[in-house]
Write an enzyme that holds these catalytic residues in place. Structure first.
Site, mmCIF file in Angstrom:
data_model
loop_
_atom_site.group_PDB
_atom_site.id
_atom_site.type_symbol
_atom_site.label_atom_id
_atom_site.label_comp_id
_atom_site.label_asym_id
_atom_site.label_seq_id
_atom_site.Cartn_x
_atom_site.Cartn_y
_atom_site.Cartn_z
ATOM 1 N N HIS A 82 0.845 -1.189 0.000
ATOM 2 C CA HIS A 82 0.000 0.000 0.000
ATOM 3 C C HIS A 82 0.875 1.231 0.000
ATOM 4 O O HIS A 82 1.855 1.306 0.737
ATOM 5 C CB HIS A 82 -0.902 0.009 1.239
ATOM 6 N N ASP A 161 -14.591 2.029 8.843
ATOM 7 C CA ASP A 161 -13.635 2.965 8.242
ATOM 8 C C ASP A 161 -14.346 3.988 7.379
ATOM 9 O O ASP A 161 -14.019 5.165 7.414
ATOM 10 C CB ASP A 161 -12.599 2.218 7.398
ATOM 11 N N ARG A 168 -14.252 12.133 9.952
ATOM 12 C CA ARG A 168 -12.944 12.792 10.129
ATOM 13 C C ARG A 168 -12.772 13.923 9.134
ATOM 14 O O ARG A 168 -12.239 14.988 9.464
ATOM 15 C CB ARG A 168 -11.817 11.767 9.971
ATOM 16 N N SER A 183 -6.908 3.087 9.714
ATOM 17 C CA SER A 183 -7.687 3.132 8.481
ATOM 18 C C SER A 183 -7.022 2.284 7.393
ATOM 19 O O SER A 183 -7.672 1.463 6.734
ATOM 20 C CB SER A 183 -7.821 4.587 8.024
ATOM 21 N N LYS A 187 -8.271 -1.973 6.315
ATOM 22 C CA LYS A 187 -8.679 -2.325 4.961
ATOM 23 C C LYS A 187 -7.771 -3.411 4.386
ATOM 24 O O LYS A 187 -8.223 -4.348 3.741
ATOM 25 C CB LYS A 187 -8.656 -1.082 4.073
#
Lengths: 436, 436
Positions: A82, A161, A168, A183, A187
């Protein structure tokens, strides 16, 4: 247990117990804890932080808020990567097939363009026919037969999330290392990955502009992985300048095709091989990153990664003919060059400015409902370290509207720093965090 | 202007501009800024604070959120007093008529019992017939003819405070010096007071248990007054032990009758005279607090305060016969004494324990919808500094339920500290803040 008492404890800097964190996340997801209480809690977390144990528990509670993809029985180590997002960051499109070609399985759940950065899903969807909404069954099949799959986040995975992020976004509580960590990690692990390589970008084109914050996030991600019993390593890489020469959707796909066929920008290929090597090491297919590099380089050079990529595009409904003959793919109707005002050497290209310019021409979205254009983008004719003469091209802007292209060109004219003498670009890989 | 940007600025420790604070308070009061954004802002304020300028502007914006009582033309300086709340704190009932008897006008808007502390309105309503819901017109009339009036907060005055308080209560954002300051000051100045004496209680029976926090609140109140162009002075007084000998509703009214007829506990009368003197000084009717003390003492001793009190009770619909013959007033059906386990001297009485015991028997409320009992309460037979022998009464608990009285007695048994040797009680008045 009352939400308000837990808010007060976090406000006063206490560490919340695992069952307290579970209570808060469950209550918020079900709607029993109202947004105003959770918003207050989020601000207390932003300002008082969370310990690694709390962050790991928050991540776990978020994962448990929805469905978890069951990839048990899929052969081979499941390792994902990621990136926190950058400009021209097309690494995933080459890295996933390369890692798969080396024996890993890459269950990749990606996002769309956000702010000034592009989105992997938008890039993939610039390939005519490509679908990122595979069913869980097809996702699993893709992993088993092709070795990797690229999908968007479904509604049923980590609903906490989605709710938290929406809150947020409007309550000034985005900038928090533990919240960002939870977060991302929730995922990634809900999609079935066993190990994860994080590419934490830093510099003007990244969300973490500051190196210290990037390092803090990298450490938090690795520590949280350890808290969840998963192997996580993080690379901190430079995003002060765009990655590679293409910024855009199909323009980036074309650069990826080059990378898989021996013609990619050297620096970019190098970063991809480094990332693949860490994934192989995390997945246990290489004893060391160096050993992993050798394997990855070999599978990139021998065309294996390219074959796996074509197989994936075929599986996910994309038109492979366009990949074999990229000139048949999306092309812009308007092109305009930005030229150098002086002789010299490119000392820097402001990645943030390039990102904003790319959004103007339709690479990304200003508003959620905007459509992205597959053809739009920026091709860098000169990148950092290269010599340029006055009047020569710095970049060419591709778009569908002359007005937007003009505006992007004006913005880009100020993005190149030209120095009188030779400049050597700094390294992309700045630091690594491999252990909690 | 966007609320989220202002939240981020406060989160990062910036000072908000006056128009930004106005925007936030207006938006919240009208409902345009949702609770979840305001909750996040409140938490940021709790943790990052507000400057005196911000606090004064917040107070002003809150005042402007609703109606302001127009007391222009009422003869005499309008000076009020507000206490942060304590156990046995019945000062207002004697202080208001005393100040009025000295020439001030006291427009007093009071509250109900909260947590372990009693409420002025509950005490007044223990007088049969007494109404605290005067119309603005009658309120003004009372000030003109009687010299003081005691009412509850109306819906139309400072609606921002009511909304904010309801939100703070459930979001862990009550404990904030600037928010407490703005809440108190907005109500006091919206009711028409020109100057204000604050009694900031500290010790076990107060909300500010800690002396440093009490001092910080006192300074904030005085500075905010200055920012609004009003004279505000603050006394920090001890609430480690209950004030006077009576804790309850009608029991406290009876003690007030004593105070106005030369029979009140000396220490309590002394504190009332000190507070009256500061009010006279703030209102310009005395050149110095010492001069004010002389005047106040005289008007207390000559029965003027008592006459004004009777006139007020008459005006507000109360039965004055009960004041002249208190034995005709509410009386408890159950009475039980707590006795001393040893010989010695009373070294301390835990005011918090006494407050909680008083709530148990119905002096205050555990839940908003509870009814308070006019007759319930605690009479201290021995207070700090007094000698006691084993088996002698420490206090008598008055109530309407034997079970509740028993429970209160058990709690109170642990509230007295008995020392072997003589003890002298510390002073009530600990510090004063008279200038910003």
């Amino acid at each position: 247990m009352r939400a308000v008492d837990l808010i007060v404890r976090k406000r006063d800097g206490a560490e919340l117990a695992p069952e307290e964190i579970d209570f808060l996340v469950r209550g918020f997801t079900s709607g029993e804890i109202p947004d105003y209480q959770f918003a207050s809690l989020l601000m207390a977390i932003v300002l008082k932080g969370m310990t690694p144990d709390e962050t790991a528990r928050l991540t776990r509670a978020m994962i448990e808020s929805g469905e978890v993809l069951d990839l048990a029985g899929v052969p081979g180590p499941l390792v994902d990567k990621h990136s926190t997002g950058g400009v021209g960051d097309k690494v995933s499109l080459v890295l996933a097939p390369l890692a798969a070609a080396c024996g890993l399985r890459v269950p990749m759940m990606s996002g769309r363009s956000l702010g000034h950065t592009g989105g992997t899903l938008d890039k993939l969807e610039s390939i005519p026919g490509y679908r990122t909404d595979l069913s869980p069954k097809r996702f699993r099949q893709a992993l088993e037969t092709v070795g990797f799959a690229m999908i968007g986040q479904s509604e049923s995975v980590v609903p906490a999330d989605r709710r938290m992020y929406a809150l947020r976004d409007v309550t000034g509580t985005v900038e928090s290392i533990p919240l960002i960590t939870a977060s991302i990690m929730s995922k990634k692990f809900a999609e079935g990955a066993q190990a994860l390589l994080m590419d934490v970008k830093t510099g003007s084109g990244a969300f973490m502009k500051d190196r210290d914050r990037a390092r803090a996030l990298a450490r938090s991600l690795v520590a949280t992985g350890a808290g969840l019993g998963r192997r996580v390593a993080a690379m901190i890489t430079d995003m002060d300048r765009p990655l590679g020469r293409a910024v855009g959707n199909f323009l980036e796909v074309r650069e990826c095709i080059d990378c898989m066929n021996g013609a990619g920008p050297a620096e970019e290929v190098d970063l991809i091989v480094q990332q693949a090597s860490r994934m192989l090491w995390l997945g246990g297919l290489a004893a060391t990153p160096t050993e992993g590099e050798k394997l990855a380089l070999q599978r990139l050079r021998d065309g294996s990664a390219w074959k796996v990529f074509l197989a994936n595009v075929e599986f996910q409904g994309g038109n492979t003919d366009v990949l074999l003959h990229p000139d048949k793919g999306p092309a812009a109707s308007v092109k305009k060059a930005v030229t150098s005002p002086s002789d010299g050497f490119v000392a820097g290209i402001d990645a943030y400015a390039a990102g904003i310019a790319s959004v103007l021409i339709g690479v990304g979205r200003s508003r959620k409902e905007d459509r992205v254009l597959p053809s739009a983008g920026i091709l860098l004719s000169r990148t950092v370290g290269e010599a340029v003469r006055r009047g020569e091209e710095l970049c060419v802007v591709h778009g569908e509207s002359a007005g937007a292209v003009d505006e992007a060109c004006r913005l880009l004219a100020g993005a190149w720093r030209i120095a009188p003498g030779p400049v050597s670009p700094g390294p992309r890989l700045l630091e690594e965090v491999t252990r909690a």
